[in-house]
Design a protein around this motif. Structure first.
Motif, short mmCIF file in Angstrom:
data_model
loop_
_atom_site.label_atom_id
_atom_site.label_comp_id
_atom_site.label_asym_id
_atom_site.label_seq_id
_atom_site.Cartn_x
_atom_site.Cartn_y
_atom_site.Cartn_z
N ASP A 824 0.80 -1.22 0.00
CA ASP A 824 0.00 0.00 0.00
C ASP A 824 0.84 1.27 0.00
O ASP A 824 0.37 2.32 -0.44
CB ASP A 824 -0.93 0.03 1.22
CG ASP A 824 -2.06 -1.00 1.12
OD1 ASP A 824 -2.56 -1.19 0.01
OD2 ASP A 824 -2.40 -1.60 2.15
N ASP A 825 2.05 1.22 0.53
CA ASP A 825 2.85 2.44 0.64
C ASP A 825 3.83 2.55 -0.52
O ASP A 825 4.45 1.58 -0.93
CB ASP A 825 3.59 2.48 1.97
CG ASP A 825 4.47 1.25 2.18
OD1 ASP A 825 3.99 0.14 1.87
OD2 ASP A 825 5.61 1.39 2.64
N LEU A 826 3.97 3.76 -1.03
CA LEU A 826 4.89 3.99 -2.14
C LEU A 826 6.33 3.75 -1.70
O LEU A 826 6.70 4.09 -0.57
CB LEU A 826 4.79 5.43 -2.64
CG LEU A 826 3.50 5.90 -3.29
CD1 LEU A 826 3.66 7.36 -3.72
CD2 LEU A 826 3.15 5.04 -4.49
N PRO A 827 7.16 3.19 -2.59
CA PRO A 827 8.60 3.16 -2.29
C PRO A 827 9.10 4.60 -2.17
O PRO A 827 8.66 5.48 -2.92
CB PRO A 827 9.20 2.48 -3.51
CG PRO A 827 8.06 1.85 -4.23
CD PRO A 827 6.84 2.62 -3.90
N ARG A 828 9.98 4.84 -1.25
CA ARG A 828 10.41 6.23 -1.01
C ARG A 828 11.54 6.64 -1.92
O ARG A 828 11.75 7.82 -2.17
CB ARG A 828 10.80 6.40 0.45
CG ARG A 828 9.64 6.05 1.38
CD ARG A 828 9.71 6.71 2.71
NE ARG A 828 8.55 6.35 3.52
CZ ARG A 828 8.39 6.74 4.77
NH1 ARG A 828 9.31 7.48 5.37
NH2 ARG A 828 7.31 6.38 5.45
N SER A 829 12.32 5.67 -2.39
CA SER A 829 13.44 5.99 -3.29
C SER A 829 13.99 4.68 -3.82
O SER A 829 13.48 3.60 -3.52
CB SER A 829 14.54 6.77 -2.54
OG SER A 829 15.06 5.97 -1.48
#
Length: 871
Positions: A824-829
């Motif tokens: 559910d959470d976007l990869p941050r980098s």
């Protein structure tokens, strides 16, 4: 005795020629002194030409035609030999014509005559133009006069000599230097001119100069496919050629019309231009030889090559016979009468209908294979591969793989070697396919993983006859397979268990999700073939896996939008639940009617690839025995669908049932009614907005619907205390349910402007306007659209909510498809973020992707806040 045999051969040859050709028969009767030409050898025939004066040239030429036709018509030579003999005769004619022209225009200069077209390919007809171009060095004025005089001498006496294929056509200089040709080909030549050069060869004059010219133009010919639009150009040229034939004449045309010789020639030449950049074996001139090497190189299926060769021989033989009749240049089959009877007889048919049926069959083959080869997407894909990547040494390949983005070039090279080693047909075809596969993988987020998966699929299916044939000839299958394997671990893991499903990739129709009714029927029929429940559900889950492959591929290939993905996955889950309920109910005594109610994303027909199935089971039983039977069935359904097997599980979540985890696993309809009448809280009423029957007993489902509609669509909207409660619960969801450490601006489900924000906004509008039947839908975007149409929602807010819902849904699905597990959470980098951006069409621009995500979710959050909190 020998004299008698020779006399008999001469008689047989004369009769065959007279029967087949009115024109040559008339010539023979007018000039009986040429009858020995019927049986003389080629050297003697060519000597007639070499020694002929301008006035004797026509008779010498016809004497040679007598010789070639006699061998052809008596079966001493086949089509290939006949065409080659005619081409050698053309060479002798060109040599003699140039000698005579030089006698008329004396002087020293280097001049080479380059045979083009059918002459260059040694495929000449009995009556045809002899296509040439001229190249010179030295005195160009003198060379031009000699070339022009040669054309003047030969045209009236033999075949017309046509120099129209020269640069700039008939408006261009008749004679050019090698340097002038190179300059033209570099800057001005069109695609068809490179296509014409495929057949070029020196035929007369200064042959060394001709060979030097040929060597100089080779890089231009085999670099033509690097030019943008070359495949489209050739397709367009073929279309224009076919349209140049008047519609009324096309059905009689064996050369230019649909199903004619040009269909075969254009397809073969396009394959040569595209694949010949990297494979020198394809650099041949004649059509039949090109078919042989295309088959040998794995670029063309054996059966297709054989069919094209048979059809080409048939059509060329018909062309020869039609032309022989009157020695006229024609490619038209007579439409009836004695000319058609004559043609059919010379071809060995006893009836006109027999010949016409054979012709129709061959024309159909030519057209079918032309369409298949000229329009297959693999050609477009090959042209996107730089020429220097088509054939590399091992050292060059390792270096190039690193440049292409493979993190482990050594492992990639090992996979390539395993795929292509040996002399088998499989290895041959893989060598033709791999440049395209590697180039496509290089543009994918995970090329190393994709190549490993490609090898695994090939290892499983390499010996299966249809596998490589599908990749080579099956439309966009090879390109799509590479793209999917390098993009989606989810797709790859599904495919490796049932690699036969890659057949879906060849046709968009096969990637269209199947309707719920079709799926349910297929699953029930598959289950019915197994008496034991485990085997029956195994058959159902196998169908589910194949359908997941279909939907995932359609999604990643952008053949389905996000709404379509949700509908397809929900329909699939509905069908699975119906089949599982049927299997679990087998042999259960006292089983009451049972209905399955889909909740959450399943109920809203917005299922994602990582979604559990939120469901509630209801039964219509009244006795303890019926309640016990219902519980057994529900537990069996959960066990059957969740059991660990090679097929992915379908996890059922029953927490939204009355009383939640503490309630009955399968409440009765009466208990359900009492609960919602007495104890249901506002959020449970809200949850019913996304509830619908998905499987089970139809009458029970309808009874449930009536209860649910009374609860969720109450007239008058919410009371003020209910609005306060709605906002309080929403605030708790925002503050408490977001996982610890999660970025509220990057969580697709619970973040600001995420799916929950949007869904709650839609649900509040439905609760407030329950009396409006247009809002009675379980789907989020249609509910928002209906609210907008009814005037309850500002259009700008609707567009903000819709755009964010669609984009965030795609992001969420693509993260699951890429990783193979829900997220559910976007990869941050890092690489995961880059891969996600690439999958979503942002290339390597992760910042642009993040900005787009943040902009859309910010606008949606603002709109949702206005709807929920009224400010």
């Amino acid at each position: 005795m020998a004299d008698e045999v020779e006399s008999a051969d001469a008689d047989r040859a004369r009769l065959a020629v007279v029967a087949a050709s009115n024109a040559l028969g008339d010539f023979l009767r007018a000039h009986p002194e040429f009858e020995p030409a019927l049986t003389e050898d080629e050297d003697a025939g060519h000597a007639r030409v070499r020694e002929a004066s301008p006035f004797e040239l026509n008779a010498a030429w016809k004497a040679n035609l007598l010789r070639i036709a006699a061998a052809d018509l008596t079966g001493a030579t086949d089509l290939k030999d006949t065409s080659a003999a005619l081409s050698r005769l053309a060479d002798a004619v060109l040599v003699r014509g140039l000698e005579l022209a030089r006698a008329d225009c004396p002087g020293e200069t280097r001049l080479a005559v380059i045979a083009m077209g059918k002459t260059g390919a040694e495929e000449l007809n009995y009556v045809s133009d002899v296509d040439v171009v001229f190249v010179a060095e030295g005195n160009l004025d003198l060379a031009t006069r000699q070339a022009a005089r040669m054309i003047q001498i030969l045209g009236p006496a033999t075949w017309p000599v046509d120099a129209g294929l020269r640069p700039e056509g008939r408006h261009g200089a008749l004679v050019r230097t090698i340097e002038s040709y190179e300059a033209y080909l570099k800057d001005w030549a069109r695609t068809w001119e490179f296509q014409a050069l495929l057949k070029a060869r020196p035929a007369a004059g200064d042959l060394q100069l001709g060979l030097d010219w040929l060597a100089s133009v080779q890089p231009f010919i085999w670099g033509a496919a690097d030019r943008p639009g070359v495949v489209a150009d050739i397709r367009d040229m073929r279309r224009k050629v076919a349209e140049s034939v008047p519609a009324a004449e096309r059905r009689f045309e064996i050369k230019l019309g649909p199903g004619g010789l040009r269909d075969i020639e254009f397809a073969v030449q396009l394959l040569q231009l595209v694949h010949g950049r990297g494979d020198a074996a394809l650099r041949v001139r004649s059509t039949l030889e090109a078919l042989d090497v295309l088959v040998a190189g794995g670029y063309l299926a054996r059966r297709d090559g054989e069919d094209l060769a048979d059809t080409y021989v048939f059509l060329r033989t018909v062309e020869h016979r039609v032309q022989l009749q009157r020695l006229l240049r024609t490619h038209r089959v007579p439409d009836g009468g004695e000319p058609l009877h004559h043609l059919a007889r010379t071809l060995g048919y006893t009836t006109d209908e027999g010949f016409l049926a054979a012709w129709r069959a061959h024309a159909t083959t030519a057209r079918r294979l032309h369409e298949k080869l000229l329009y297959k997407p693999l050609l477009d894909a090959v042209t996107r591969v730089p020429t220097n990547e088509l054939r590399l040494t091992e050292t060059e390949a390792a270096s190039r793989l690193a440049v292409l983005g493979f993190a482990d070039p050594a492992s990639a090279l090992t996979h390539m070697k395993k795929l292509t080693e040996g002399v088998s047909r499989t290895a041959t075809v893989q060598r033709a396919l791999l440049p395209v596969v590697l180039h496509e993988l290089a543009d994918s987020p995970e090329p190393d993983r994709g190549l490993l998966a490609y090898r695994q699929v090939s290892d499983k299916l390499g010996s299966t006859p249809w596998y490589l044939r599908l990749l080579r000839d099956g439309g966009p299958a090879a390109v799509r397979l590479a793209r999917l394997l390098g993009t989606s671990r989810y797709f790859t893991s599904l495919l490796l268990h049932v690699p036969q499903s890659l057949r879906y990739l060849s046709d968009n129709a096969d990637l269209k999700p199947r309707p719920r009714e079709t799926l349910a029927m297929g699953m029930l029929q598959a289950a019915a073939r197994h008496g034991e429940a485990t085997a029956a559900i195994g058959a159902v889950r196998a169908i589910r896996r194949r359908e997941l492959i279909r939907i995932a591929a359609a999604d990643l290939l952008e053949l389905l939008d996000d709404q379509g993905v949700g509908l397809a996955l929900s329909d699939l889950t509905d069908a699975v639940l119906q089949a599982a309920l049927d299997i679990a109910s087998r042999g259960i005594a006292d089983a009451p009617p049972i209905s399955v109610i889909g909740m959450g994303r399943l109920g809203g027909r917005e299922t994602g690839f990582g979604s559990d199935a939120d469901v509630v089971f209801l039964h219509a039983g009244e006795t303890d025995a019926e309640r016990t039977a219902a519980r057994k069935i529900v537990e069996a359904v959960r066990t059957l669908l969740g059991a660990p097997t090679a097929d992915p599980p379908l996890v059922l979540d029953l927490d939204l049932r009355p009383e939640g985890k503490g309630g009955a696993i399968a409440p009765s309809l009466a208990a359900y009614r009492r609960y919602y009448a007495d104890r249901a809280r506002l959020w449970e009423r809200q949850a019913l907005l996304r509830a619908r029957p998905v499987a089970g007993d139809a009458a029970l489902s309808e009874a449930w619907r009536m209860i649910a509609d009374e609860v969720r669509y109450r007239p008058g909207g919410l009371s003020e205390p209910e609005r306060v409660e709605f906002r309080r619960v929403k605030a708790r969801v925002d503050s408490e349910r977001l996982p610890r450490g999660a970025d509220p601006n990057g969580h697709t489900k619970l973040g600001r402007g995420g799916l929950v924000d949007i869904e709650w906004a839609a649900q509040l509008l439905q609760l407030e306007h329950g009396e409006d039947a247009s809002l009675h839908t379980t789907r989020t975007v249609p509910a928002l659209a209906a609210a907008t149409a009814a005037g309850y929602l500002d259009r700008a807010d609707f567009e903000a909510l819709r755009d964010a819902w669609e984009f965030v849904s795609r992001v969420r699905n693509d993260m699951t498809l890429a990783r193979g597990v829900p997220r559910d959470d976007l990869p941050r980098s890092g690489p995961e973020l880059a891969a996600l951006a690439q999958t979503l069409g942002f290339g390597e621009d992760t910042e642009r992707f993040l900005n787009q995500y943040r902009r859309l979710t910010r606008l949606a959050h603002d709109a949702a806040h206005r709807i929920v909190y009224g400010d």
